[in-house]
Design a protein around this motif. Structure first.
Motif, short mmCIF file in Angstrom:
data_model
loop_
_atom_site.label_atom_id
_atom_site.label_comp_id
_atom_site.label_asym_id
_atom_site.label_seq_id
_atom_site.Cartn_x
_atom_site.Cartn_y
_atom_site.Cartn_z
N ASN B 232 0.71 -0.99 0.29
CA ASN B 232 0.04 0.27 -0.04
C ASN B 232 0.95 0.96 0.16
N GLU B 233 1.86 1.35 0.88
CA GLU B 233 2.72 2.18 0.54
C GLU B 233 3.14 2.79 -0.11
N ALA B 235 2.05 2.13 -3.06
CA ALA B 235 1.05 1.75 -4.39
C ALA B 235 1.02 3.06 -3.93
N SER B 236 1.10 4.29 -3.10
CA SER B 236 0.61 5.70 -2.29
C SER B 236 1.57 6.70 -3.16
N CYS B 238 3.80 5.78 -5.58
CA CYS B 238 3.95 6.00 -7.11
C CYS B 238 2.43 5.91 -7.57
N GLY B 239 1.50 6.07 -7.37
CA GLY B 239 -0.11 5.96 -8.22
C GLY B 239 -0.10 5.21 -8.91
N SER B 241 -0.68 0.18 -9.50
CA SER B 241 -1.36 -1.08 -8.81
C SER B 241 0.11 -2.11 -8.33
N LYS B 311 -5.22 2.28 -9.52
CA LYS B 311 -4.82 3.95 -9.23
C LYS B 311 -3.86 3.79 -7.90
N GLY B 312 -2.88 3.37 -7.27
CA GLY B 312 -2.70 3.16 -6.33
C GLY B 312 -3.33 2.52 -5.25
N LYS B 313 -4.17 1.18 -5.59
CA LYS B 313 -3.96 0.33 -4.60
C LYS B 313 -3.87 -0.91 -5.36
#
Lengths: 338, 338
Positions: B232-233, B235-236, B238-239, B241, B311-313
């Motif tokens: 999750n970190e 993904a957040s 780099c934006g 998945s 995105k971000g997930k």
């Protein structure tokens, strides 16, 4: 700051969402800088190619707010000072929090704001950190660890082993303020003239001293165990005798009074914004002059000399002309003073 | 080691004689090196003129001894790993102790010996430290903070912001071992196949990986919050998945079994000797091969890929072919795991 009624939960230490929010809203926001911002598990930077100083201290002072400061300000000043007395210019700090479940978030925010202000005023950056939460009754509100990195000019090489007979002993100001401030506040003792902690960052003072003359042999900040303990450490390290005159040691009247009533000796009380230096006789006046020009050294004084005998001991010449050995304390005078 | 019946007293934290003895007999003796030896308030050294990494962690794991390690070993490995996953070669550590009054001196000595052994085996030096003692009931046996400094080669520049769709996700071995080891030991749960903590220093593994290929974008050690939290970190940051396949994530049978009985998800369990890396597709096989040659990476596996969406997930493809979002945890799964 808007009142915040939330309290720290165990989940704030989980590594999950609440930890992330706490870090972003409280720590990263207050300590904001480009090295901390990525919130990686480490900060990465370049430093000039000189000697580095590295230090750490954990702070467990009780209570966490006290006259003249709080555990946050103390945690920044204390680590800056451990770098400064090594002759280093402090640059980067880490900050690690062990929080007892139930700590009001507002108190944490106040302490973090105090850390940020102190770091900012001192020109140091908090670049990496950590947060843990322990159950109620397994900690005591808040413990903070800070580690620090500083840069030492190549020309600076301090060591108590370099102390020689004939050197002079200098203290940067009145001693015992921090100890009495914590003690009287903790015990609820009312004083006619309240004493504030002297908690302050000393790196500008040490820089002024190092710029003033070459003769500084060693410096140390007399925290736990006070002036007498630092002098004993110096005496052990160099093998000579630290001779000081009681009358020349600056002590506030209010601190003297409190010590008389409470049975403490100011020579053993903790300080958080003072330093002891030993310097060659020739350089001493220049250094003293430079210290007195700095607000944090305005009460600086030469308090004694290094002699050959008695080897490895600290000798006090009292006001009434007696001499006695000042030993290290074997017991605990004031627990959790820093 | 000779049995020692003494216990830690408040006076061990006074800064006086007992503190000095504790430092000399326990810490300086075990951690012996030329930078620590002067017992100044800071260590001073030169480092090659490259990028430096700086990190800190406080360790509050409960209990302080557990299968596969103890708080001392953990405090060295954890900080080495935070440096290693930043691409740094760990060099110097600080060690700061917050001890609860009454801790048997023998337990402290065992932990310090474990720290010394781990540091020594890892080629890092403990060069500065601090000791505080808090009253009984105001701490929990022992908390340790370590901060660390490492050297980052100029060519290495890791950042989760550099992760791109098409990159692959690699984990260095079985996940959840540390979490289950602590949990079952703490709760007195008997297991057919006991699980040891994976607590280990990963800097040789990361060095092997960095030497194998240029394509590593980011690394992190999935401690608190586990693999799912690190993904999750990433993904957040780099934006994009992070897509992983449940079947490809290595999990010991014993850990799976314990998770089923206790209702935990191994993806969220803490690890102390594992890392997650994201690397370019072209470099992935080389990196994986290098990892498998290192005993700490023998079970390394590619567990998924980075995709543009969602995105971000973090997206998990389950064993039965379903897909679900893996969020960060909002609550606390296992307090005081590290």
């Amino acid at each position: 700051m808007k009142k915040d009624d939330r309290k720290i939960l165990l989940a704030h230490g989980s590594g999950g969402n609440l930890t992330r929010k706490l870090i972003e809203e409280v720590f990263a926001e207050a300590f904001r800088n480009e090295l901390l911002a990525p919130l990686n598990d480490q900060a990465i930077f370049k430093l000039p190619h000189e000697k580095l100083a590295f230090t750490t201290d954990s702070y467990v002072v009780k209570p966490i707010f006290f006259p003249g400061g709080d555990i946050g300000k103390l945690s920044i000043c204390g680590t800056i000072n451990d770098l400064a007395v090594g002759g280093a210019e402090p640059v980067y700090l880490s900050a690690s929090f062990i929080i007892e479940e139930g700590l009001p978030l507002d108190e944490l925010k106040k302490i973090v704001a105090s850390m940020a202000r102190t770091a900012n005023d001192s020109g140091v950056k908090i670049v990496t950190g950590d947060t843990k939460v322990v159950e109620r009754g397994k900690g005591d509100k808040l413990f903070i660890n800070t580690a620090g990195i500083g840069i030492v000019r190549d020309s600076v090489d301090l060591s108590p082993a370099a102390i020689r007979p004939g050197d002079v002993i200098i203290v940067s100001g009145t001693i015992g303020d921090h100890g009495i401030a914590i003690m009287t506040h903790r015990e609820g003792i009312q004083m006619d003239v309240p004493v504030d902690s002297d908690c302050a960052p000393l790196h500008n003072l040490t820089s002024d001293m190092l710029n003033a003359a070459d003769g500084i042999k060693a410096m140390r900040d007399p925290t736990r165990g006070g002036l007498a303990t630092v002098l004993n450490e110096f005496a052990s390290a160099c093998g000579f005798s630290m001779n000081i005159r009681e009358d020349d040691v600056p002590v506030r009247e209010a601190v003297k009074g409190a010590c008389e009533i409470l049975g403490f000796d100011p020579l053993y009380l903790a300080n958080e914004g003072k330093l002891v230096a030993v310097a060659s006789k020739e350089s001493a006046e220049k250094i003293l002059l430079a210290m007195k020009k700095n607000p944090l050294g305005k009460d600086a004084a030469i308090i004694g000399e290094v002699k050959a005998e008695p080897k490895g001991k600290v000798l006090l010449e009292t006001s009434i002309g007696n001499r006695r050995i000042l030993d290290m304390l074997s017991g605990e005078q004031l627990p959790r003073i820093c």
